[in-house]
Design a protein around this motif. Sequence first.
Motif, PDB file in Angstrom:
ATOM      1  N   CYS A 423       0.829  -1.215   0.000  1.00  0.00           N
ATOM      2  CA  CYS A 423       0.000   0.000   0.000  1.00  0.00           C
ATOM      3  C   CYS A 423       0.859   1.259   0.000  1.00  0.00           C
ATOM      4  CB  CYS A 423      -0.931   0.006   1.214  1.00  0.00           C
ATOM      5  SG  CYS A 423      -2.219  -1.265   1.145  1.00  0.00           S
ATOM      6  N   GLY A 424       1.982   1.203   0.718  1.00  0.00           N
ATOM      7  CA  GLY A 424       2.866   2.358   0.768  1.00  0.00           C
ATOM      8  C   GLY A 424       3.602   2.583  -0.534  1.00  0.00           C
ATOM      9  N   ILE A 425       4.218   1.526  -1.068  1.00  0.00           N
ATOM     10  CA  ILE A 425       4.959   1.649  -2.328  1.00  0.00           C
ATOM     11  C   ILE A 425       4.012   1.933  -3.488  1.00  0.00           C
ATOM     12  CG2 ILE A 425       6.431   0.424  -3.990  1.00  0.00           C
ATOM     13  CD1 ILE A 425       7.593  -1.125  -1.616  1.00  0.00           C
ATOM     14  N   GLY A 426       2.828   1.332  -3.424  1.00  0.00           N
ATOM     15  CA  GLY A 426       1.837   1.548  -4.479  1.00  0.00           C
ATOM     16  C   GLY A 426       1.251   2.949  -4.467  1.00  0.00           C
ATOM     17  N   GLY A 427       1.450   3.678  -3.366  1.00  0.00           N
ATOM     18  CA  GLY A 427       0.992   5.065  -3.303  1.00  0.00           C
ATOM     19  C   GLY A 427      -0.489   5.219  -3.008  1.00  0.00           C
ATOM     20  N   LEU A 428      -1.040   4.352  -2.127  1.00  0.00           N
ATOM     21  CA  LEU A 428      -2.445   4.478  -1.760  1.00  0.00           C
ATOM     22  C   LEU A 428      -2.676   5.795  -1.018  1.00  0.00           C
ATOM     23  CD1 LEU A 428      -5.313   3.291  -1.468  1.00  0.00           C
ATOM     24  CD2 LEU A 428      -4.537   2.214   0.663  1.00  0.00           C
ATOM     25  N   VAL A 429      -3.503   6.639  -1.584  1.00  0.00           N
ATOM     26  CA  VAL A 429      -3.830   7.947  -0.989  1.00  0.00           C
ATOM     27  C   VAL A 429      -5.345   8.085  -0.962  1.00  0.00           C
ATOM     28  CG1 VAL A 429      -3.668  10.446  -1.248  1.00  0.00           C
ATOM     29  CG2 VAL A 429      -1.690   9.019  -1.793  1.00  0.00           C
ATOM     30  N   VAL A 430      -5.878   8.536   0.157  1.00  0.00           N
ATOM     31  CA  VAL A 430      -7.328   8.729   0.300  1.00  0.00           C
ATOM     32  C   VAL A 430      -7.588  10.192   0.609  1.00  0.00           C
ATOM     33  CG1 VAL A 430      -9.396   8.087   1.577  1.00  0.00           C
ATOM     34  CG2 VAL A 430      -7.630   6.363   1.127  1.00  0.00           C
ATOM     35  N   SER A 431      -8.535  10.796  -0.128  1.00  0.00           N
ATOM     36  CA  SER A 431      -8.844  12.215   0.067  1.00  0.00           C
ATOM     37  C   SER A 431     -10.305  12.394   0.444  1.00  0.00           C
ATOM     38  CB  SER A 431      -8.549  13.011  -1.213  1.00  0.00           C
ATOM     39  OG  SER A 431      -7.169  12.969  -1.523  1.00  0.00           O
ATOM     40  N   PHE A 432     -10.521  13.296   1.397  1.00  0.00           N
ATOM     41  CA  PHE A 432     -11.868  13.700   1.795  1.00  0.00           C
ATOM     42  C   PHE A 432     -11.920  15.218   1.689  1.00  0.00           C
ATOM     43  CE2 PHE A 432     -10.796   9.860   4.155  1.00  0.00           C
ATOM     44  CZ  PHE A 432     -11.874   9.020   3.849  1.00  0.00           C
ATOM     45  N   GLY A 433     -12.354  15.709   0.534  1.00  0.00           N
ATOM     46  CA  GLY A 433     -12.338  17.149   0.322  1.00  0.00           C
ATOM     47  C   GLY A 433     -10.910  17.669   0.306  1.00  0.00           C
ATOM     48  N   SER A 434     -10.626  18.626   1.179  1.00  0.00           N
ATOM     49  CA  SER A 434      -9.282  19.206   1.234  1.00  0.00           C
ATOM     50  C   SER A 434      -8.334  18.394   2.114  1.00  0.00           C
ATOM     51  CB  SER A 434      -9.352  20.640   1.768  1.00  0.00           C
ATOM     52  OG  SER A 434      -9.876  20.653   3.082  1.00  0.00           O
ATOM     53  N   VAL A 435      -8.848  17.348   2.756  1.00  0.00           N
ATOM     54  CA  VAL A 435      -8.033  16.513   3.642  1.00  0.00           C
ATOM     55  C   VAL A 435      -7.525  15.309   2.876  1.00  0.00           C
ATOM     56  CG1 VAL A 435      -7.983  15.144   5.755  1.00  0.00           C
ATOM     57  CG2 VAL A 435      -9.343  17.236   5.658  1.00  0.00           C
ATOM     58  N   ILE A 437      -5.108  11.862   3.178  1.00  0.00           N
ATOM     59  CA  ILE A 437      -4.353  10.922   4.005  1.00  0.00           C
ATOM     60  C   ILE A 437      -3.227  10.369   3.135  1.00  0.00           C
ATOM     61  CG2 ILE A 437      -4.440   8.811   5.381  1.00  0.00           C
ATOM     62  CD1 ILE A 437      -7.363   9.315   5.880  1.00  0.00           C
ATOM     63  N   THR A 438      -1.993  10.647   3.506  1.00  0.00           N
ATOM     64  CA  THR A 438      -0.845  10.291   2.690  1.00  0.00           C
ATOM     65  C   THR A 438      -0.678   8.782   2.586  1.00  0.00           C
ATOM     66  OG1 THR A 438       0.682  10.291   4.570  1.00  0.00           O
ATOM     67  CG2 THR A 438       0.315  12.395   3.436  1.00  0.00           C
ATOM     68  N   SER A 439       0.157   8.367   1.646  1.00  0.00           N
ATOM     69  CA  SER A 439       0.403   6.938   1.452  1.00  0.00           C
ATOM     70  C   SER A 439       1.037   6.314   2.690  1.00  0.00           C
ATOM     71  CB  SER A 439       1.304   6.720   0.228  1.00  0.00           C
ATOM     72  OG  SER A 439       2.538   7.390   0.376  1.00  0.00           O
ATOM     73  N   VAL A 440       1.915   7.059   3.371  1.00  0.00           N
ATOM     74  CA  VAL A 440       2.544   6.532   4.586  1.00  0.00           C
ATOM     75  C   VAL A 440       1.495   6.308   5.666  1.00  0.00           C
ATOM     76  CG1 VAL A 440       4.181   7.026   6.442  1.00  0.00           C
ATOM     77  CG2 VAL A 440       4.756   7.641   4.092  1.00  0.00           C
ATOM     78  N   ALA A 441       0.613   7.294   5.844  1.00  0.00           N
ATOM     79  CA  ALA A 441      -0.429   7.173   6.866  1.00  0.00           C
ATOM     80  C   ALA A 441      -1.417   6.062   6.519  1.00  0.00           C
ATOM     81  CB  ALA A 441      -1.158   8.504   7.024  1.00  0.00           C
ATOM     82  N   CYS A 442      -1.799   5.957   5.240  1.00  0.00           N
ATOM     83  CA  CYS A 442      -2.714   4.885   4.821  1.00  0.00           C
ATOM     84  C   CYS A 442      -2.095   3.519   5.085  1.00  0.00           C
ATOM     85  CB  CYS A 442      -3.042   5.015   3.334  1.00  0.00           C
ATOM     86  SG  CYS A 442      -4.218   6.321   2.926  1.00  0.00           S
ATOM     87  N   ALA A 443      -0.819   3.371   4.744  1.00  0.00           N
ATOM     88  CA  ALA A 443      -0.132   2.093   4.944  1.00  0.00           C
ATOM     89  C   ALA A 443      -0.070   1.751   6.431  1.00  0.00           C
ATOM     90  CB  ALA A 443       1.275   2.166   4.346  1.00  0.00           C
ATOM     91  N   LEU A 444       0.225   2.748   7.263  1.00  0.00           N
ATOM     92  CA  LEU A 444       0.311   2.518   8.700  1.00  0.00           C
ATOM     93  C   LEU A 444      -1.043   2.126   9.283  1.00  0.00           C
ATOM     94  CD1 LEU A 444       1.769   2.589  11.399  1.00  0.00           C
ATOM     95  CD2 LEU A 444       1.441   5.064  11.464  1.00  0.00           C
ATOM     96  N   ILE A 445      -2.080   2.852   8.893  1.00  0.00           N
ATOM     97  CA  ILE A 445      -3.426   2.558   9.413  1.00  0.00           C
ATOM     98  C   ILE A 445      -3.858   1.142   9.046  1.00  0.00           C
ATOM     99  CG2 ILE A 445      -5.873   3.165   9.214  1.00  0.00           C
ATOM    100  CD1 ILE A 445      -4.911   6.103   8.812  1.00  0.00           C
ATOM    101  N   LEU A 446      -3.652   0.754   7.781  1.00  0.00           N
ATOM    102  CA  LEU A 446      -4.021  -0.595   7.351  1.00  0.00           C
ATOM    103  C   LEU A 446      -3.153  -1.644   8.036  1.00  0.00           C
ATOM    104  CD1 LEU A 446      -4.678  -0.072   3.525  1.00  0.00           C
ATOM    105  CD2 LEU A 446      -6.352  -0.505   5.327  1.00  0.00           C
ATOM    106  N   GLY A 447      -1.890  -1.303   8.286  1.00  0.00           N
ATOM    107  CA  GLY A 447      -1.005  -2.225   8.993  1.00  0.00           C
ATOM    108  C   GLY A 447      -1.470  -2.465  10.412  1.00  0.00           C
ATOM    109  N   ILE A 448      -1.908  -1.389  11.090  1.00  0.00           N
ATOM    110  CA  ILE A 448      -2.422  -1.521  12.456  1.00  0.00           C
ATOM    111  C   ILE A 448      -3.670  -2.395  12.473  1.00  0.00           C
ATOM    112  CG2 ILE A 448      -3.530  -0.235  14.336  1.00  0.00           C
ATOM    113  CD1 ILE A 448      -1.668   2.110  13.670  1.00  0.00           C
ATOM    114  N   ILE A 449      -4.556  -2.170  11.496  1.00  0.00           N
ATOM    115  CA  ILE A 449      -5.786  -2.966  11.408  1.00  0.00           C
ATOM    116  C   ILE A 449      -5.465  -4.438  11.154  1.00  0.00           C
ATOM    117  CG2 ILE A 449      -7.895  -3.358  10.067  1.00  0.00           C
ATOM    118  CD1 ILE A 449      -7.973  -0.324   9.551  1.00  0.00           C
TER     119      ILE A 449
END
Length: 458
Positions: A423-435, A437-449
Amino acid sequence: MKLIYDIHDRPSFGKTLVFAFQQLLAILAATIAVPTIIGNGMSQSAALFGAGVGSIVYLLFTKLRSPVFLGSSFAFIGSMFAAFGGAASAEAGFAGIILGAVFAGLVYVVIAVVVKAAGVKWIDKLMPAVVIGPTVSIIGLSLAGNAIGDLTTGKVMKDVTVQIIENGQIVDQVNQVSAASPYVCLICGLVTLFTVMLCSVYGRKMAKLIPFILGILAGYIVAAIFTVIGRSTGNLELQVIDFTVFRKMQIFAVPDFTFVKAAKGLSAIDGKYIATVAVAYIPVAFVVFAEHIADHKNLSSVINRDLLENPGLHRTLLGDGIGSIAGAFFGGCPNTTYGESVGCVAITGNASVVTILTTAVMAIVISFFGPFVTFLSTIPNCVMGGVCITLYGFIAVSGLKMIQKVDLGDNRNLFTVAVILICGIGGLVVSFGSVTITSVACALILGIIANAMLAKKN
């Protein structure tokens, strides 16, 4: 790892200045890139001043025990655009980015209070080595594209007209691209890279401690030779360095501080705009909190001390949060701990906090000195790209070292690491309007889950 200078060691005054200058070179490009990207009249010199002030605030809150420099945060770029976009005037936009930094800093303060009350043991359970290790690697790997892109880019630009078809109509669009041949830039970048590597591994005494200065100097000299030949023959493909910026140089100039412009726009701020800024900044602060932990886990492994315990995560959070507010007050950009700074500490073996403190003071001083700032701005992208290959690469490798003792034969661990890396290397990024969530944060969140889902049941 073995340190040449530990956190409380004090190199001689002359050496400290040289080491601080090296740290400054390592963090410079990213620190001044944020105001350049945002535009709207933001000042690079002011951002450098703000980074110096923010770093000093951080060092004071952490009792001079955490050797890392704070620079302009890329995570808040979308938030800053939203602050300017929703403002009634440019001056109100400057007030908005200071207000946003205050909101983000207060998030850190609230989390710090919670951490102080609850301790940090829950973090080790939530983010064990199997989660934090690959996440640290992603921080380095996610920046790899920037380093490689810079490796073939010079400072002299030329206009290129590109035809774009919109609604069946051909539209001409003028873009600026590097004038120098990518192969010429590549040579300059590789000279830098190889010099850094050779000095770090085979260098003696000072050469081993300042590989980045020597590498940048070697790459700059090669780039300057190409540029001089190119200018004398009229060949743009050989022109790597833009020396024309020295014509506009001022010997001494006070940075264009953010708070000065913000003061003129306070009257244009209303409740709706404050809410817009809050929505743009507060969620991002929670995302950056995860990266804050990853950075400090990485730095802890470098200096052989657990910074989350001593001086404590609550202190590093307060330092980062209040440092961001102070930095944005002067330079507009919220600050964050820099991976480039951590990489510089690790590769040189110099963890002296005095060096970081001197770097912060140096950043403040040179922000007023035109010739120095101008010279630093002429260092071509390809030369910094050569340096960043080593800095970002070290971050990636240090993360992998954290999982050396993790049993990857156990599918619980294997899936967790796999999810984070892909997810991190692939560049998974999630956007909610102007917010965003970077690829690093997405990867970390999914890793925790993933880690929580697959954890062994007691």
